[in-house]
Scaffold this active site. Structure first.
Site, PDB file in Angstrom:
ATOM      1  N   ILE A  50       0.837  -1.207   0.000  1.00 44.55           N
ATOM      2  CA  ILE A  50       0.000   0.000   0.000  1.00 44.55           C
ATOM      3  C   ILE A  50       0.866   1.250   0.000  1.00 44.55           C
ATOM      4  O   ILE A  50       0.596   2.217  -0.726  1.00 44.55           O
ATOM      5  CB  ILE A  50      -0.961  -0.004   1.198  1.00 44.55           C
ATOM      6  CG1 ILE A  50      -1.933  -1.179   1.090  1.00 44.55           C
ATOM      7  CG2 ILE A  50      -1.735   1.318   1.275  1.00 44.55           C
ATOM      8  CD1 ILE A  50      -2.860  -1.340   2.274  1.00 44.55           C
ATOM      9  N   ARG A  91      -3.735   0.516  11.609  1.00 40.48           N
ATOM     10  CA  ARG A  91      -4.283   0.033  12.869  1.00 40.48           C
ATOM     11  C   ARG A  91      -4.080   1.104  13.928  1.00 40.48           C
ATOM     12  O   ARG A  91      -3.020   1.738  14.001  1.00 40.48           O
ATOM     13  CB  ARG A  91      -3.618  -1.274  13.304  1.00 40.48           C
ATOM     14  CG  ARG A  91      -3.977  -2.484  12.442  1.00 40.48           C
ATOM     15  CD  ARG A  91      -5.449  -2.857  12.552  1.00 40.48           C
ATOM     16  NE  ARG A  91      -5.793  -4.027  11.751  1.00 40.48           N
ATOM     17  CZ  ARG A  91      -6.245  -3.984  10.501  1.00 40.48           C
ATOM     18  NH1 ARG A  91      -6.359  -2.810   9.888  1.00 40.48           N
ATOM     19  NH2 ARG A  91      -6.566  -5.088   9.858  1.00 40.48           N
ATOM     20  N   ASP A  96      -9.254   6.127  10.109  1.00 40.61           N
ATOM     21  CA  ASP A  96     -10.197   5.086   9.711  1.00 40.61           C
ATOM     22  C   ASP A  96     -10.156   3.906  10.676  1.00 40.61           C
ATOM     23  O   ASP A  96     -10.902   2.953  10.508  1.00 40.61           O
ATOM     24  CB  ASP A  96      -9.876   4.606   8.283  1.00 40.61           C
ATOM     25  CG  ASP A  96     -10.915   3.648   7.734  1.00 40.61           C
ATOM     26  OD1 ASP A  96     -12.122   3.970   7.815  1.00 40.61           O
ATOM     27  OD2 ASP A  96     -10.533   2.576   7.221  1.00 40.61           O
ATOM     28  N   GLU A 152     -13.851  -0.660  18.165  1.00 44.82           N
ATOM     29  CA  GLU A 152     -14.723  -0.546  16.999  1.00 44.82           C
ATOM     30  C   GLU A 152     -15.913  -1.479  17.162  1.00 44.82           C
ATOM     31  O   GLU A 152     -15.726  -2.637  17.543  1.00 44.82           O
ATOM     32  CB  GLU A 152     -13.949  -0.894  15.714  1.00 44.82           C
ATOM     33  CG  GLU A 152     -12.806   0.053  15.422  1.00 44.82           C
ATOM     34  CD  GLU A 152     -12.033  -0.308  14.147  1.00 44.82           C
ATOM     35  OE1 GLU A 152     -12.483  -1.221  13.416  1.00 44.82           O
ATOM     36  OE2 GLU A 152     -10.996   0.324  13.887  1.00 44.82           O
ATOM     37  N   HIS A 205     -13.813   2.606   9.669  1.00 45.89           N
ATOM     38  CA  HIS A 205     -12.983   1.491   9.199  1.00 45.89           C
ATOM     39  C   HIS A 205     -13.476   0.991   7.843  1.00 45.89           C
ATOM     40  O   HIS A 205     -13.849  -0.178   7.676  1.00 45.89           O
ATOM     41  CB  HIS A 205     -12.947   0.349  10.209  1.00 45.89           C
ATOM     42  CG  HIS A 205     -11.705  -0.497  10.073  1.00 45.89           C
ATOM     43  ND1 HIS A 205     -11.167  -1.216  11.111  1.00 45.89           N
ATOM     44  CD2 HIS A 205     -10.885  -0.729   9.008  1.00 45.89           C
ATOM     45  CE1 HIS A 205     -10.083  -1.859  10.704  1.00 45.89           C
ATOM     46  NE2 HIS A 205      -9.902  -1.570   9.425  1.00 45.89           N
ATOM     47  N   GLY A 239     -11.533   1.066   5.053  1.00 52.83           N
ATOM     48  CA  GLY A 239     -10.400   0.855   4.160  1.00 52.83           C
ATOM     49  C   GLY A 239     -10.577  -0.265   3.160  1.00 52.83           C
ATOM     50  O   GLY A 239     -10.332  -0.094   1.975  1.00 52.83           O
TER      51      GLY A 239
END
Length: 319
Positions: free
Chosen positions: A157, A238, A262, A267, A286, A288
């Site tokens: 990424i 993370r 994100d 969560e 979240h 992504g």
């Protein structure tokens, strides 16, 4: 008798439409649960008769205590080929086969740029002002050309981030514990002299590391204090990589311009969490990897994993 298969945390209620579940319907009864259960005991009641679980990476922890409450469980499938929220040792002890799926990197890379651009161009406040008939233009956007993007991590990424940054005319710095100058150069980046230098020199710092014991808490008070007052931090990796209390403090005090987040320590994010309220935070729940192509891959390969398991030849095993 059919095996029961539960698909957890299907927030968008699309799991059963994105793969050929009918191909195994003669042997497997699959159902999706869209509600997230934070109470493990309550979740176990809903899953106690299940032979197969399909989970979305790290949304629900699959702990040793949960596994002990699921005596019929034989197969556990996660999206992606790693899931830190699964106790693989406990699964192995109970004879539960754990399998994964492929996962694309385009979606999280694209979301990272959405957050970065949203912050740089003040998209949310400007749009809100327009919708509410508020002030026509609230502030000055940040031009990306000529600015420095600091990448903490230059893997799959991170390398894609570097390529896009070049298209914007940005300078790209990168740092990770094992990164070499040659590898950075090949990705179109410069190796930062040190982690601190990355934070000192960057206008935007974006995190692209796998959470591990080496990366946990890697961004702390010192790194955040080294950032420019005009700089932004983006985290789509993370939450535990960043000291959350230290990040909240520098944002509250205006010591950095803002953050795009994100990922969070808990969560779904608790209703009273400070990251819901800070005006210089652009936050998403979240998202992504939450994208069409990834979901098709996840559920298509989950069906393949189940079929292979039923044939006695499990594929894409973890642990």
């Amino acid at each position: 008798m059919k095996l029961k298969c539960a698909i957890l945390d299907d927030y968008q209620q699309v799991a059963l439409t994105m793969a050929d579940w009918p191909a195994i319907a003669d042997r497997v009864e699959a159902f999706a649960i869209s509600r997230h259960f934070s109470d493990e005991a309550e979740l176990a009641v809903h899953l106690q008769d299940c032979d197969i679980l399909v989970v979305m990476r790290e949304r629900t922890p699959i702990t040793a205590t949960l596994l002990a409450r699921l005596p019929k469980l034989k197969l556990l499938i996660t999206s992606g080929m790693r899931n830190a929220a699964i106790d693989l040792a406990a699964a192995a002890e109970r004879g539960v086969v754990v399998c994964g799926t492929a996962s694309g990197s385009a979606a999280p890379m694209e979301l990272t740029w959405a957050l970065l651009l949203g912050l740089a161009k003040h998209i949310v406040p400007e749009s809100a002002g327009l919708r509410s008939n508020g002030p026509w233009q609230l502030g000055l956007g940040v031009t990306l050309q000529g600015k420095t993007l600091g990448l903490l991590g230059l893997g799959k990424i991170g390398s894609q981030m570097a390529a896009v940054a070049q298209a914007f005319g940005m300078r790209v710095l990168a740092w990770s514990q094992n990164l070499t100058a040659e590898k950075a150069r090949q990705a179109g980046a410069e190796l930062a002299p040190s982690k601190r230098a990355l934070f000192e020199q960057s206008d935007f710092v974006s995190i692209h590391l796998v959470l591990s014991e080496r990366s946990r808490g890697l961004v702390g008070r010192d790194e955040l204090a080294a950032m420019k007052a005009s700089a932004y931090l983006i985290n789509t990796s993370r939450a535990a990589i960043v000291d959350q209390a230290a990040l909240a403090a520098v944002l509250q005090q205006g010591k950095i311009a803002g953050a795009g987040l994100d990922v969070f320590a808990a969560e779904p994010l608790p209703a009273d969490d400070i990251f819901r309220r800070l005006p210089n935070v652009l936050a998403t729940p979240h998202l992504g990897y939450v994208a069409d192509d990834n979901y098709r891959t996840y559920f298509r390969e989950a069906v393949e994993d189940i079929a292979a398991f039923l044939a006695g030849e499990p594929i894409r095993r973890l642990g």
